[in-house]
Scaffold this active site. Structure first.
Site, short mmCIF file in Angstrom:
data_model
loop_
_atom_site.label_atom_id
_atom_site.label_comp_id
_atom_site.label_asym_id
_atom_site.label_seq_id
_atom_site.Cartn_x
_atom_site.Cartn_y
_atom_site.Cartn_z
N ASP A 205 16.24 52.46 43.63
CA ASP A 205 16.36 51.74 42.85
C ASP A 205 16.76 50.52 43.80
O ASP A 205 15.92 50.47 44.39
CB ASP A 205 17.96 51.69 42.36
CG ASP A 205 18.56 51.36 41.29
OD1 ASP A 205 17.89 49.84 41.26
OD2 ASP A 205 18.40 51.67 40.44
N HIS B 111 13.56 49.36 44.27
CA HIS B 111 13.61 48.35 43.40
C HIS B 111 13.30 47.06 44.01
O HIS B 111 13.35 46.13 43.05
CB HIS B 111 14.25 48.72 41.95
CG HIS B 111 13.66 49.55 41.50
ND1 HIS B 111 14.88 49.97 40.50
CD2 HIS B 111 13.54 50.21 41.23
CE1 HIS B 111 14.26 51.13 39.89
NE2 HIS B 111 13.62 51.66 40.17
#
Ligand SMILES: *[C@@H]1O[C@H](CO)[C@@H](O)[C@H](O)[C@H]1NC(C)=O
Ligand SMILES: *[C@@H]1O[C@H](CO)[C@@H](O)[C@H](O)[C@H]1NC(C)=O
Ligand SMILES: *[C@@H]1O[C@H](CO)[C@@H](O)[C@H](O)[C@H]1NC(C)=O
Ligand SMILES: *[C@@H]1O[C@H](CO)[C@@H](O)[C@H](O)[C@H]1NC(C)=O
Ligand SMILES: *[C@@H]1O[C@H](CO)[C@@H](O)[C@H](O)[C@H]1NC(C)=O
Ligand SMILES: *[C@@H]1O[C@H](CO)[C@@H](O)[C@H](O)[C@H]1NC(C)=O
Ligand SMILES: *[C@@H]1O[C@H](CO)[C@@H](O)[C@H](O)[C@H]1NC(C)=O
Ligand SMILES: *[C@@H]1O[C@H](CO)[C@@H](O)[C@H](O)[C@H]1NC(C)=O
Ligand SMILES: *[C@@H]1O[C@H](CO)[C@@H](O)[C@H](O)[C@H]1NC(C)=O
Length: 437
Positions: free
Chosen positions: A248, A271
């Site tokens: 993430d 991310h």
């Protein structure tokens, strides 16, 4: 080596014994580098080398043992968690009373994976349902692990449990709440149930030499929400010189993060380094300001540099988390960014989760983005959007001001000319090859 001396001298001691004389592995001289913050960190008070409080290695619950050691060594001492020792915390551990104290973690800290127990016992916060096993706060606190100390979140149990209840609380592995001055350094962090770190209501904190990774043992229950760091309501925070292997955001700046430097990170599988998401909630006012992201190596990520803002919504839209929140993102610089196999090198959007660009244009974001610079971006993206390598989407030029790029040399893996999606942008400030969506 000092660590063997420690074992030898301390193995037989009881909880929080005060030992003298003793040569403690010193807090390394932590330097903010290469960039330094405009507000220097305050100097800590002197520590007394002979005030050492060992956390009882035999305690069945390391939580109260840690609290008791911290009380004994507060105001000038050092708490030690012994090497080659696993400390298991089985109850919520409030360490927000700290004052001029160091905590040396040489062993491994794990948190009981009794999922049901923690649902009602973990320290809970309204913001994004953040929950904590333990929390650090106070003034002038250095938590250091010399590259040896490890925090293990036993994440797999939590990722598996999530499969039967999407909304169950999964605690953040490490959290500060009200930490003013100090550092977190030299720690290994693995398998967090949720985010790895949250820095809340804190200021003047240096975070350096952290190694973050994930080991999945049940591939049908993969990890989720494993952000490296989230900053929230915090000022003057530096995060640097660390490696992050997660799924993430590598670092995410949440509401009211100001004066933040993030530098010399190696992120893999993430991310990206993200502002937001912001503007999700009507009636709230989010600020992210004066952020400098410097020298990042980003690999195998969905995004490199990312700014995600929710669009506006029709007046009095109720119900789901839909956007329309106010505030601003101002003075953010991303400089020296190495991309390897990221889907987008840059993703800026003011239409986060909008049903369409038309819907987003009809209700432009209430949250202003201004004075943003992306500079010196290199490398190659993944083939996912080839030949497109980035996307810059505003909801309306009036709420997206002075967004610039400089020296962007990112290529798609094919030999094609790199293309960038630009929507509602002032293209005169962009030195990239803009195309329509
Ligand atoms: C899921 O977890 C949440 C948080 O602990 C709890 O409130 C809810 O009742 C749980 N749902 C189910 C179906 O167990
Ligand atoms: C692995 O995850 C699946 C899906 O959540 C679950 O049904 C299974 O029990 C898990 N296996 C173990 C050994 O926990
Ligand atoms: C931090 O920097 C030092 C040298 O500057 C290096 O030896 C160390 O490996 C770095 N740590 C991480 C986690 O990158
Ligand atoms: C952020 O700061 C603004 C301005 O001071 C304030 O209105 C807002 O409530 C703050 N938000 C949070 C989450 O603290
Ligand atoms: C950038 O960071 C890497 C570590 O990821 C380091 O080796 C390198 O020296 C840094 N470069 C600059 C210009 O600071
Ligand atoms: C980076 O992440 C990929 C999966 O996304 C993994 O296969 C690889 O081992 C990771 N690299 C390192 C250095 O851990
Ligand atoms: C922008 O932020 C940087 C820190 O990232 C700071 O040094 C600089 O003074 C800020 N510029 C303005 C105009 O406030
Ligand atoms: C990116 O992922 C590939 C394949 O999973 C892996 O071989 C590579 O080591 C990763 N890159 C980094 C820097 O970890
Ligand atoms: C939105 O609701 C507030 C109070 O709930 C009301 O005062 C206001 O007039 C409403 N605005 C619109 C455009 O309906």
């Amino acid at each position: 080596m000092q660590r063997y001396l420690l074992t030898a001298v301390l193995a037989a001691t009881v909880a929080t014994a005060v030992i003298t004389p003793f040569s403690l592995p010193a807090l390394p001289n932590l330097i903010t580098s290469p960039k330094t913050s405009s507000t220097p960190f305050p100097l800590g008070a002197a520590r007394h080398p002979s005030r050492i409080c060992v956390v009882d290695p035999e305690a069945t619950d390391a939580g109260p043992a840690l609290i008791s050691a911290a009380h004994d060594c507060n105001n000038g001492g050092t708490v030690v968690l012994l090497p080659d020792t696993t400390y298991t915390i089985t109850s919520p551990t409030d360490l927000t009373f700290l004052q001029s104290i160091d905590i040396l973690i040489l062993g491994t800290v794990v948190f009981s994976d009794d999922v049901e127990y923690w649902q009602t016992r973990a320290f809970g916060y309204a913001y994004q349902d953040v929950h904590l096993f333990w929390k650090f706060g106070g003034r002038d606190v250095n938590i250091y692990g010399l590259g040896i100390g490890t925090l293990d979140g036993l994440g797999q149990t939590w990722w598996t449990a999530k499969r039967s209840n999407e909304t169950l609380y999964r605690p953040v592995l490490f959290g500060t709440d009200g930490l003013a001055g100090g550092s977190v350094s030299g720690l290994n962090m693995k398998n967090s149930p949720f985010w790895f770190n949250v820095i809340m209501n804190s200021n003047d904190v240096l975070i350096t030499d952290i190694n973050i990774w994930i080991e999945v043992t049940n591939s049908s229950s993969p990890p989720a929400n494993t952000d490296g760091w989230d900053t929230y309501r915090s000022i003057n925070i530096v995060i640097q010189n660390s490696t992050i292997n997660n799924y993430d955001d590598c670092v995410s700046f949440k509401p009211n993060s100001t004066d933040i430097i993030v530098q010399n990170l190696q992120c893999n599988g993430s991310h990206g380094i993200s502002v937001g998401s912001l503007g999700q909630y009507q009636g709230e006012y989010d600020i992210v300001e004066d952020v400098y992201v410097y020298n990042i190596s980003m690999s195998n990520a969905s995004d490199g540099a990312r700014i995600k803002i929710w669009p506006g919504v029709p007046p009095n839209t109720t119900g789901s988390s839909s956007g329309g929140g106010a505030g601003y993102v101002r003075n953010i610089t991303y400089e020296l960014f190495h991309n390897t196999n990221n889907d987008w090198a840059i993703e800026l959007t003011q239409c986060y989760f909008a049903s369409s660009q038309e819907a987003c244009n009809a209700y432009p974001a209430v949250l202003l983005i201004e004075d943003i610079l992306f500079k010196d971006f290199y490398g190659t993206t993944s083939k996912r959007h080839d030949p497109r390598v980035g996307t810059l989407v505003c909801s309306d030029p009036s709420v997206c001001k002075n967004i610039r790029t400089e020296n962007i040399a990112v290529s798609p893996p094919s030999a094609a000319t790199a293309e960038w999606i630009c929507t509602n942008m002032n293209e005169g400030l962009l030195d990239i090859n803009c195309v329509a969506a």
